[in-house]
Design an enzyme around this catalytic site. Structure first.
Site, PDB file in Angstrom:
ATOM      1  N   GLU A 397       0.807  -1.216   0.000  1.00 48.73           N
ATOM      2  CA  GLU A 397       0.000   0.000   0.000  1.00 48.73           C
ATOM      3  C   GLU A 397       0.843   1.270   0.000  1.00 48.73           C
ATOM      4  OE1 GLU A 397      -2.665  -3.256   1.431  1.00 48.73           O
ATOM      5  OE2 GLU A 397      -0.583  -2.640   1.882  1.00 48.73           O
ATOM      6  N   GLN A 419      -8.049  -2.243  -0.637  1.00 51.74           N
ATOM      7  CA  GLN A 419      -8.986  -3.366  -0.686  1.00 51.74           C
ATOM      8  C   GLN A 419      -9.992  -3.267   0.454  1.00 51.74           C
ATOM      9  OE1 GLN A 419      -7.605  -7.668  -0.447  1.00 51.74           O
ATOM     10  NE2 GLN A 419      -7.863  -7.356  -2.667  1.00 51.74           N
ATOM     11  N   PHE A 420      -9.499  -2.858   1.618  1.00 52.29           N
ATOM     12  CA  PHE A 420     -10.335  -2.502   2.759  1.00 52.29           C
ATOM     13  C   PHE A 420      -9.721  -1.267   3.388  1.00 52.29           C
ATOM     14  CE2 PHE A 420     -11.091  -6.976   2.133  1.00 52.29           C
ATOM     15  CZ  PHE A 420     -12.462  -7.109   2.298  1.00 52.29           C
ATOM     16  N   ALA A 421     -10.549  -0.368   3.881  1.00 54.54           N
ATOM     17  CA  ALA A 421     -10.043   0.873   4.463  1.00 54.54           C
ATOM     18  C   ALA A 421      -9.054   0.599   5.590  1.00 54.54           C
ATOM     19  CB  ALA A 421     -11.204   1.723   4.983  1.00 54.54           C
ATOM     20  N   ASP A 422      -9.233  -0.508   6.288  1.00 57.85           N
ATOM     21  CA  ASP A 422      -8.329  -0.874   7.383  1.00 57.85           C
ATOM     22  C   ASP A 422      -6.876  -0.942   6.912  1.00 57.85           C
ATOM     23  OD1 ASP A 422     -10.578  -2.467   9.399  1.00 57.85           O
ATOM     24  OD2 ASP A 422     -10.988  -2.351   7.265  1.00 57.85           O
ATOM     25  N   PHE A 423      -6.679  -1.370   5.650  1.00 62.17           N
ATOM     26  CA  PHE A 423      -5.328  -1.615   5.156  1.00 62.17           C
ATOM     27  C   PHE A 423      -4.555  -0.325   4.857  1.00 62.17           C
ATOM     28  CE2 PHE A 423      -6.884  -5.892   3.202  1.00 62.17           C
ATOM     29  CZ  PHE A 423      -7.099  -6.386   4.490  1.00 62.17           C
ATOM     30  N   HIS A 464     -11.326  -5.726   9.066  1.00 64.10           N
ATOM     31  CA  HIS A 464     -12.024  -5.433   7.819  1.00 64.10           C
ATOM     32  C   HIS A 464     -13.283  -4.595   8.061  1.00 64.10           C
ATOM     33  CE1 HIS A 464      -9.641  -9.019   6.884  1.00 64.10           C
ATOM     34  NE2 HIS A 464      -9.679  -8.653   5.618  1.00 64.10           N
TER      35      HIS A 464
END
Length: 658
Positions: A397, A419-423, A464
């Site tokens: 990222e 892919q997910f905001a968490d990442f 996630h």
């Protein structure tokens, strides 16, 4: 030291000498000024001039170069006016950062130089993005980026090399191995014999170059540049050299063994090359004196000009204005033809129409190409727009956000899908320290949208399900969008892509396939910073966004007797304060609902601002309702308890009865 003249003519040999001598003489003057308190800090490149000069001289003037602290020779070889450099180091207006950043933390599009940030690593990914833009535009160019041996331990270094190798980007990764990362010797930083050995793991070519030999640096880099222009690919270069001064002057060099210092002093790139030119009778001592006198006069004249310049002046309004690049919003009206589609379809449609509108727009993210992304938002995009513009990325990222910055520097637009905001935490540094600050620092915009699938309620657990918008609303320089309806999602996304500033675009996963709406079929835009008044009433004001809007609507259906203003913020930065204040002044009561946990969230700032600006209108304490102060749990009953939906209904009734 051996010098192989090869095919070099006399003019080139003498030019390289002058190009090295100038930064050395400037540095010697700066060290005096530092002791006099006329500049604040200095990172010395004395002993490393051959690298900066040799690499820069081998590049074409239209090719980007990304230097670091000790690369003054890059700036002088690109012929940046000395008075502007001196003004930069004194924080004056003729510099490149309007007094907002110091030393070499700046860039210049005119000179195709992109300065570093103190976090070091992200600039390697930025070089990837610049080179990618050249590839897409079919420009046969090379990008050179510098780093020190210490920064090769950062994850950004490895991510950037991997991306460059996978994408065959024409980047020269230049490691200046000068023996110490501040005071830490190389033996405590890495355990391979040579740093270029790492290139094998990335399928890259590599070279070791004597960084104190100007002819070796220039000839080998020049040869590589010609090859990379014909067949694009990255190359890792390790320049063996030494830092003859401290990391910066306050650090000193007491940690360096005296024997080692004397050993490298004998390898000085300028004195050795000067002796070579004298021995070959290509230069005389009289000519050296004349050259030194000319450079001295140039330094003094430009210093006087910089010293005579008035101190930097500004105002609060001007400082705030320069955080973002100005954006002339164009209102593209929706047509009357609509279709009832899902939230996820609206985002996909907006993105596709933006790709057709902007032929310089690139989408990057994990699995976004043939697979269409994990939520299938980019399904079919490769067939329509090609793999050059719809790019699967490695799982890195930070490098990809940085590459988006590089695309923007080189005249393109980027949409990066987390892919997910968490990442985004793995790419947090370039978002908040590069994208957010770059326009304020030196006037370069970051034309990057980061898509952030987010939110709970779908049993996805702690990694996630976050809705982490507050991380970014706090950071000046970023814009944050968070729609709740398909029609808003499409129109706000197209505007976010049009906006030349960095935008975090939050998309609640729980809304993707559960919320439908009538959405205009054509390409249209909606303005950022304008809230939507969904329901009107006199009793109280509800302010929310994202999934909270739907929770509030559902709750209000259970309380038909309650007539309330329901405001959907839609964008959190900029935020529509006027809409909030007007409603509170009308109703006298305010409740704010957010899915994020309570402390430090958007609701807290709204409550504080309303208290400051509308206190005399309030008839009850402001209520904030949010999720529990825990990570997002997986089990459905735990997640239901975590989310604020039920607590909102209770708080709403309490506020109504107050």
């Amino acid at each position: 030291m051996r010098y192989h003249v090869g095919d070099f003519d006399k003019d080139t040999l003498l030019r390289l000498y002058e190009l090295m001598l100038k930064p050395r003489m400037i540095e010697e003057k700066m060290l005096i000024l530092l002791r006099q308190g006329k500049i604040s800090k200095w990172f010395s490149g004395i002993g490393q001039e051959a690298i900066s000069v040799g690499v820069t001289a081998a590049l074409k003037s239209e090719e980007y170069i990304l230097p670091m602290h000790r690369n003054l020779g890059v700036f002088t070889t690109r012929e940046i006016p000395l008075n502007r450099l001196f003004s930069q180091w004194q924080g004056k207006a003729s510099g490149f950062t309007k007094g907002r950043d110091r030393s070499f933390h700046f860039g210049s599009q005119e000179h195709k130089i992109v300065g570093m940030i103190s976090h070091l690593g992200p600039q390697l990914g930025v070089a990837d993005g610049i080179a990618l833009a050249d590839l897409i535009k079919k420009k046969k160019r090379v990008t050179a980026v510098f780093t020190g041996e210490g920064a090769t331990s950062e994850g950004d270094f490895h991510e950037a090399l991997n991306v460059a190798s996978v994408w065959n980007l024409p980047v020269l990764f230049c490691i200046e191995n000068n023996g110490y990362g501040l005071s830490t010797p190389t033996k405590e930083q890495y355990n391979c014999e040579h740093l270029v050995d790492r290139a094998k793991g990335y399928g890259m070519e590599s070279r070791i170059i004597d960084g104190n030999n100007i002819l070796e640096v220039y000839s080998k880099v020049n040869e590589l540049c010609k090859a990379l222009r014909k067949r694009p690919r990255p190359v890792l270069l390790e320049f063996k050299t030494f830092r003859m001064r401290g990391h910066e002057e306050a650090s000193g060099t007491k940690y360096v063994p005296e024997k080692l210092m004397k050993q490298w002093a004998k390898k000085d790139p300028i004195s050795n090359y000067e002796d070579f030119l004298l021995d070959e009778e290509l230069l005389s001592k009289k000519e050296i004196e004349a050259l030194r006198s000319k450079i001295t006069d140039e330094i003094n004249t430009n210093l006087e000009q910089a010293f005579n310049e008035s101190p930097m002046e500004s105002s609060s309004s001007k400082e705030i204005e320069d955080v973002y690049q100005s954006f002339d919003y164009k209102n593209v009206k929706p047509n009357k033809e609509t279709k009832n589609i899902r939230f996820v379809d609206a985002i996909s449609e907006g993105l596709k129409q933006a790709m057709s509108t902007h032929d310089n727009l690139v989408i990057m993210g994990q699995d976004v190409a043939e697979y269409g992304g994990v939520f299938k938002i980019t399904e079919g995009f490769v067939k329509e727009f090609g793999k050059q513009r719809v790019r699967n990325t490695p799982i890195c990222e930070s490098a990809i956000v940085s590459a988006g910055m590089g695309l923007s520097i080189n005249g393109m637009k980027a949409v990066v899908e987390m892919q997910f905001a968490d990442f985004v935490s793995s790419g947090f540094n370039p978002v908040v320290n590069y994208l957010a600050k770059v326009h304020y620092r030196w006037g370069q915009n970051a034309d990057v949208v980061i898509r952030m699938p987010c939110g709970g309620g779908v049993g996805a657990g702690p990694f996630h399900s976050q809705t982490n918008e507050a991380w970014f609303t706090k950071t000046p320089g970023l814009k944050v969008v968070y729609p709740a309806f398909p029609i808003d999602a499409k129109g706000l996304l197209t505007t976010a892509i049009n906006d030349p500033n960095p935008v975090l675009f939050f998309e609640h996963k729980g809304l993707y396939r559960s919320i439908y709406g009538d959405v205009p079929e054509n390409y249209y835009t909606l303005p950022l910073g304008v809230a939507s008044l969904i329901k009107e009433g006199q009793a109280l004001t509800i302010v929310t966004y994202g999934a909270g809007v739907h929770w509030a609507l559902e709750t209000l259906t259970k309380m038909p007797e309650l007539e309330a203003d329901l405001i959907d913020l839609r964008t959190l930065q900029p935020l529509d304060w006027d809409a909030i204040y007007a409603s509170v002044q009308k109703t006298g009561k305010l409740i704010i609902l957010q899915e994020d946990s309570l402390f430090g969230g958007v609701a807290s700032d709204i409550a504080a601002q309303v208290t400051e600006h509308c206190f005399e209108y309030l008839d009850a304490p402001i209520k904030r309702v949010a999720s529990l102060e825990t990570p997002v749990p997986f089990a459905k009953n735990l997640e239901n308890e975590y989310l604020p939906k039920q607590r909102f209904e209770e708080s709403l009734k309490a506020l109504q009865a107050y």
